[in-house]
Design a protein around this motif. Structure first.
Motif, mmCIF file in Angstrom:
data_model
loop_
_atom_site.group_PDB
_atom_site.id
_atom_site.type_symbol
_atom_site.label_atom_id
_atom_site.label_comp_id
_atom_site.label_asym_id
_atom_site.label_seq_id
_atom_site.Cartn_x
_atom_site.Cartn_y
_atom_site.Cartn_z
ATOM 1 N N HIS A 18 -13.251 4.413 -6.457
ATOM 2 C CA HIS A 18 -11.853 4.703 -7.036
ATOM 3 C C HIS A 18 -10.841 3.989 -6.256
ATOM 4 O O HIS A 18 -10.168 3.317 -6.622
ATOM 5 N N ALA A 19 -11.028 4.223 -4.715
ATOM 6 C CA ALA A 19 -10.033 3.635 -3.891
ATOM 7 C C ALA A 19 -10.430 1.949 -3.831
ATOM 8 O O ALA A 19 -9.333 1.314 -3.682
ATOM 9 N N ALA A 20 -11.603 1.650 -3.831
ATOM 10 C CA ALA A 20 -11.854 0.129 -3.748
ATOM 11 C C ALA A 20 -11.170 -0.403 -5.143
ATOM 12 O O ALA A 20 -10.818 -1.530 -4.931
ATOM 13 N N ARG A 21 -11.300 0.218 -6.082
ATOM 14 C CA ARG A 21 -10.697 -0.533 -7.265
ATOM 15 C C ARG A 21 -9.211 -0.506 -7.313
ATOM 16 O O ARG A 21 -8.744 -1.487 -7.891
ATOM 17 N N GLY A 29 -7.142 -11.775 -7.572
ATOM 18 C CA GLY A 29 -7.361 -12.641 -8.552
ATOM 19 C C GLY A 29 -8.577 -12.503 -9.212
ATOM 20 O O GLY A 29 -9.263 -11.401 -9.292
ATOM 21 N N SER A 30 -9.356 -13.339 -9.500
ATOM 22 C CA SER A 30 -10.691 -13.501 -10.228
ATOM 23 C C SER A 30 -11.656 -13.056 -9.556
ATOM 24 O O SER A 30 -12.595 -12.556 -9.761
ATOM 25 N N ARG A 31 -11.408 -13.144 -8.200
ATOM 26 C CA ARG A 31 -12.668 -12.878 -7.166
ATOM 27 C C ARG A 31 -13.103 -11.433 -7.272
ATOM 28 O O ARG A 31 -14.263 -11.012 -7.069
ATOM 29 N N THR A 32 -12.241 -10.484 -7.573
ATOM 30 C CA THR A 32 -12.547 -8.989 -7.719
ATOM 31 C C THR A 32 -12.721 -8.475 -9.110
ATOM 32 O O THR A 32 -12.436 -7.367 -9.341
ATOM 33 N N ARG A 33 -12.791 -9.495 -10.165
ATOM 34 C CA ARG A 33 -13.008 -9.097 -11.580
ATOM 35 C C ARG A 33 -14.599 -8.489 -11.573
ATOM 36 O O ARG A 33 -15.397 -9.351 -11.244
ATOM 37 N N GLU A 34 -14.644 -7.423 -12.365
ATOM 38 C CA GLU A 34 -15.999 -6.808 -12.462
ATOM 39 C C GLU A 34 -16.453 -7.220 -13.908
ATOM 40 O O GLU A 34 -15.766 -7.583 -14.748
ATOM 41 N N VAL A 76 0.988 -0.976 -0.031
ATOM 42 C CA VAL A 76 0.065 0.010 -0.063
ATOM 43 C C VAL A 76 0.874 1.378 0.019
ATOM 44 O O VAL A 76 0.575 2.138 -0.730
ATOM 45 N N ALA A 77 2.075 1.134 0.742
ATOM 46 C CA ALA A 77 2.731 2.404 0.785
ATOM 47 C C ALA A 77 3.502 2.725 -0.555
ATOM 48 O O ALA A 77 3.621 3.973 -0.927
ATOM 49 N N MET A 78 3.891 1.549 -1.256
ATOM 50 C CA MET A 78 4.533 1.708 -2.686
ATOM 51 C C MET A 78 3.274 2.323 -3.541
ATOM 52 O O MET A 78 3.594 3.115 -4.427
ATOM 53 N N LEU A 79 2.102 2.033 -3.447
ATOM 54 C CA LEU A 79 1.058 2.274 -4.293
ATOM 55 C C LEU A 79 0.712 3.761 -3.927
ATOM 56 O O LEU A 79 0.477 4.547 -4.939
ATOM 57 N N MET A 127 -8.228 -3.568 -5.152
ATOM 58 C CA MET A 127 -8.933 -4.630 -6.090
ATOM 59 C C MET A 127 -7.900 -5.140 -6.880
ATOM 60 O O MET A 127 -7.517 -6.222 -7.450
ATOM 61 N N THR A 128 -6.718 -4.138 -7.160
ATOM 62 C CA THR A 128 -5.605 -4.473 -8.238
ATOM 63 C C THR A 128 -4.567 -5.082 -7.192
ATOM 64 O O THR A 128 -3.576 -5.472 -7.826
ATOM 65 N N LEU A 129 -4.648 -4.910 -5.992
ATOM 66 C CA LEU A 129 -3.375 -5.461 -5.217
ATOM 67 C C LEU A 129 -3.278 -6.896 -5.341
ATOM 68 O O LEU A 129 -4.016 -7.548 -5.751
ATOM 69 N N PRO A 130 -2.138 -7.453 -5.122
ATOM 70 C CA PRO A 130 -1.830 -8.929 -5.384
ATOM 71 C C PRO A 130 -2.631 -9.746 -4.444
ATOM 72 O O PRO A 130 -2.995 -9.192 -3.215
#
Length: 527
Positions: A196-199, A208-213, A10-13, A202-205
């Motif tokens: 926006h923040a939730a998305r 996987g497929s669970r967070t695909r919209e 999260v810090a890197m992001l 969802m891109t963090l490692p």
């Protein structure tokens, strides 16, 4: 170790976002190296993981959970709930931070994704530490996020929806010293910032497929959240973001009409709390409701009231200590002779007769609002009447040119100023004593007069008899049974009014709410 790695990620992001914040959202509050971007992710952590089986067991341990199982069905998906904080702005445009829950389904073949994404907006709370992500810790005195959060998880996330639910600015993890209550622009922007923040989460490692919209975006919420949901639909549409459908529940959409009704004596349950929250919100946003709190509030309550709500102190304690009256919003002495018939009203328009006896409790000698301020609003209503209340006009729009500052603020935040281009279902119950059902009816008529596409918007009264080929017939039957059960329990406990008082107390928060939430899911399942 996993937690440490997650925080490093999260810090890197966040570092990347700080150097290129315009990539997150176009609504940046500044530019260059010092940029603070709206929707920027600050932190995230996993709050809870539950298998569908364990969630079912959790629900079965309480009467409320058992009702949810009966209404919503058995959870079919595992759920993971994350708590995250993000940057947004307050009611006056000041930079601040909000928090939210991200609920992600997973598990069996039918829950692996991609999934529809739902924005959920919660109802009014006075508890400053409210956290809808925390569905297992319940503090009945404060009313934390567990009750509504567990319903959202059971009805939506455990049935295959990715859910993003903001706690709003001023609550859990937010340094804002007030809450921008019923500020349509701020609250809708806050919800969009949470999206926006939730998305980003969802891109963090590891997601996987669970967070695909799957490309579908739904918006819903209840009570205050019903208002916020509709305001968010409006804001998303204005921003060119496609909404698949929205289904707000029991919200004060026709806010100016609702306020005029209250000032004319139709004092709803919870009015003293709602009044403090909304007045504090609009004073911070616009700065012109009064010069000092004593201009609006009686002297017994004015000291410290601008910092009173939200609070970690239970409302019953605030009532007991004399910080707020429990029910007496206005003085029982009319503010002027011509308004004696409204103090309280004996035959108010647009509400069922069953609610009229409640209004008397909104008057007394320990009232919150000064008579002089009420008088200024009543006099402005005479000169600048609302188009829907008390006498409906063809347009059904808010007053064209209200002169009184609080009435101007209510008009500014009224949702009778747009026409949706995606389907909308407005759900509620016609006996609602907290948010009058006429809000949905007025909004619907306004849209029809504004030439909304035929059949695009509809109103559902869950407290009505099922019609022929009614898609909500089973829901209405279940509602009638739940309502009857509350009345029967009250009669067994000694009630002499056939349980009506008990029904009205539970109506908005406990009886209508879960049925409107399930109605929203059924509505969304059609798309």
């Amino acid at each position: 170790m996993q937690g440490a790695m997650r925080n490093v990620g999260v810090a890197m992001l966040t570092l990347l976002l700080s150097s290129a914040c315009t990539m997150v959202q176009a609504g940046s509050t500044c530019s260059g190296a010092s940029c603070v971007s709206r929707g920027q992710l600050i932190e995230q952590r996993t709050s809870l993981r539950l298998s569908a089986r364990d969630f079912t067991k959790l629900l079965s341990t309480s009467a409320t959970g058992q009702q949810l199982l009966q209404i919503a069905g058995t959870p079919r998906c595992d759920i993971e709930i994350k708590y995250f904080r993000y940057r947004t702005t307050g009611g006056a445009g000041e930079p601040t931070v909000s928090s939210a829950a991200l609920m992600v389904p997973g598990g069996g073949a039918s829950c692996t994704g991609p999934h529809p994404l739902m924005l959920y907006a919660h109802g009014t709370t006075t508890y400053r530490n409210y956290n809808i992500a925390d569905i297992t810790q319940t503090d009945p005195a404060n009313g934390d996020g567990a009750g509504e959060g567990i319903a959202v998880a059971a009805i939506y996330a455990a049935q295959g929806y990715i859910v993003v639910a903001s706690n709003y600015a001023g609550y859990s993890g937010s340094p804002l010293p007030y809450h921008p209550y019923l500020n349509g622009d701020q609250q809708s922007a806050d919800v969009i910032d949470s999206l926006h923040a939730a998305r980003l989460v969802m891109t963090l490692p590891g997601h996987g497929s669970r967070t695909r919209e799957n490309g579908k975006l739904f918006v819903t919420g209840y009570s205050q959240g019903g208002y916020v949901a509709l305001a968010t639909h409006r804001a998303l549409q204005a921003a060119g973001i496609q909404v698949t459908a929205s289904a707000p529940g029991s919200g004060p959409y026709a806010l100016a009409a609702m306020a005029d009704a209250m000032v004319q004596g139709e004092v709803d349950l919870g009015s003293t709390i709602f009044t403090v929250l909304v007045t504090t919100s609009y004073q911070h946003a616009y700065g012109n409701l009064y010069r000092q709190p004593g201009d609006f509030y009686e002297a017994a309550y004015a000291p410290g009231i601008e910092n009173l709500l939200p609070s970690v102190v239970p409302t019953d304690t605030l009532f007991a200590k004399g910080k707020l009256p429990a029910t007496q919003l206005f003085n029982s002495q009319p503010p002027a002779p011509q308004f004696a018939s409204l103090t309280p009203p004996s035959a108010p328009p647009l509400v069922p007769a069953e609610l009229t006896p409640l209004f008397a409790s909104g008057f007394g000698t320990s009232n919150l609002v000064r008579n002089a301020y009420r008088l200024s609003m009543l006099e402005d209503q005479v000169v600048n009447p609302d188009g829907a209340y008390p006498a409906p006009t063809t347009a059904m729009a808010p007053a064209a040119n209200p002169a009184q500052p609080l009435r101007q603020a209510f008009k500014r935040n009224d949702l009778r100023n747009w026409v949706p281009r995606a389907p909308v279902l407005l759900c509620g119950g016609h006996l609602d004593p907290m948010v009058f059902f006429f809000n949905a009816e007025i909004e619907q008529v306004y849209w029809k007069n504004a030439h909304v596409a035929q059949g695009l918007t509809s109103v559902l009264d869950v407290d009505s008899a099922p019609g022929a080929n009614d898609p909500f017939a089973a829901l209405k039957t279940g509602f009638a049974q739940a309502k009857a059960a509350v009345a029967a329990h009250a009669v067994q406990a000694g009630a002499t009014d056939n349980g009506l008082s008990a029904v009205l107390q539970a109506y908005h928060p406990d009886i209508v709410a879960p049925f409107c939430m399930v109605a929203a899911r059924g509505f969304f399942d059609n798309f």
